[in-house]
Design an enzyme around this catalytic site. Sequence first.
Site, PDB file in Angstrom:
ATOM      1  N   ASP A  79       0.825  -1.211   0.000  1.00 24.02           N
ATOM      2  CA  ASP A  79       0.000   0.000   0.000  1.00 24.02           C
ATOM      3  C   ASP A  79       0.853   1.254   0.000  1.00 24.02           C
ATOM      4  O   ASP A  79       2.049   1.217   0.290  1.00 24.02           O
ATOM      5  CB  ASP A  79      -0.946   0.008   1.196  1.00 24.02           C
ATOM      6  N   GLU A 146      -0.046  -1.204   5.610  1.00 25.51           N
ATOM      7  CA  GLU A 146       0.963  -0.807   6.594  1.00 25.51           C
ATOM      8  C   GLU A 146       0.734   0.617   7.071  1.00 25.51           C
ATOM      9  O   GLU A 146       0.904   0.934   8.247  1.00 25.51           O
ATOM     10  CB  GLU A 146       2.365  -0.943   5.978  1.00 25.51           C
TER      11      GLU A 146
END
Length: 486
Positions: A79, A146
């Site tokens: 991400d 994350e």
Amino acid sequence: MNNEISKLEPISLWENFYALTQIPRPSKKEQQAAKYVEEFGKKLGLETIVDKTGNVIIKKPATPGMENRKTILLQGHVDMVPQKNSDKQHDFGKDPIETYIEDGWVKANGTTLGADNGIGVAAAMGILQSKDIPHGPIEALFTIDEETGMTGAFGLEAGMLDADILINMDSEDEGELYVGCAGGSNANMEFSYSEVQTEANTVAFKISLTGLKGGHSGMDIILGRGNANKLMFRLLKELVAAYGVRLASIDGGSLRNAIPREAFAVVTVPANNVIEFSETVEEFSSTYKSELAATEPDLLLVAEQCDMPSSLMDEIAQDDLVNSIQACPNGVIRMSDAMPGLVETSLNLAIVKSEGGKTKVLCLIRSSVDTAKEDVESTLESLFRLAGAKVEFSGQYPGWKPNPESEILQVMKDVYNNEFGKIPEIKGIHAGLECGILGAVYPNWDMISFGPTIRFPHSPDEKVNIETVGKFWKFLLETLKNVPAK
């Protein structure tokens, strides 16, 4: 679409990074990128696993003659932080990142680049697809989400990985090896307010504070940049006290782990105070530009007349909010005694947003000392509960304690010295690497983190240095060749 970055060296890394820039992958909406990585592993004929959280694990056997080496886990997150300039039209849910090269750096056009952590992911993919790079047994772990909660790291289960050594590729200064990181905690405050009628003989204004640099709330917190929420409420406190200004709405910041770059407030002003109100806004603009001349040269504070809002925040709730935000700590709280120059504890007053009778105040606390983190939690709890807000803490994650006996640390120090003629700097990082969480699940792991030079992550100014990506790649390849035997 300009694909010039895919022609850079090392080709395999940059081709994979370019492919990632074409796939929307904002945090919590990175499923397309995770699926792409999954299919990538399957097409290579490698063992590919998707765990129940959505993390992707790909395993590759050792190259001939390297079977006796310890198993390396290459780790990164798929991400990225979705931030854009206010004048940029971009939908992170569907639009690709527009990359370009300038002065030896890869940048993005008005948005975050996603080098954090796309470069690390692309490097792992390059190793997995290689046919001529010697290495022992390899596992690659691609975690999800994350940036907004470390969901993937928290969801990883024991028993899925066989690795002995974790190499995290999510740090951002070439020539540095990271052996420890800060833990974190989300602070969530909520005020309730009544929506009351606007008053007669008042004029509505929208106050806009824009042009701040923002940045990573861990890496960049030491730079002394302006926090849009703190600056906005410093102004609002004066306007409320001096001119009877009333607050209709506030919208400051957008991500918990990004220093807020913009804040907007809709207010009403008694008609007979409009001139003084406007002069005060101009005075604060000059003050902010003077105070932050070195760090925020593009700061812009303006108040423009607007349509009358449908309602106002009740006065008691307004005052409680203004006073608590003005009093709220922000920025660096304490520097580290163990590692000079490193922030130990900090607080980012990230988001203040009102809507439908609720105002949410969201902060991110970081510290490499758990007791110091708990002390900041206690401070916020005391402050905001006195102001009448609900307070809760969530998403706590541990820091990563340095291991001075680390075998992979010594290997990588020697490799770097042999390749580049100097010993790399050994550091901790004031950011929430996944190592602390992952290491709690696999306590046997020997862990280290490194990466190329990335500047201004979590902001539209994010950029990655091309030369350092080449050094990072060479360093990774030489490290894999020198992994110790089991």
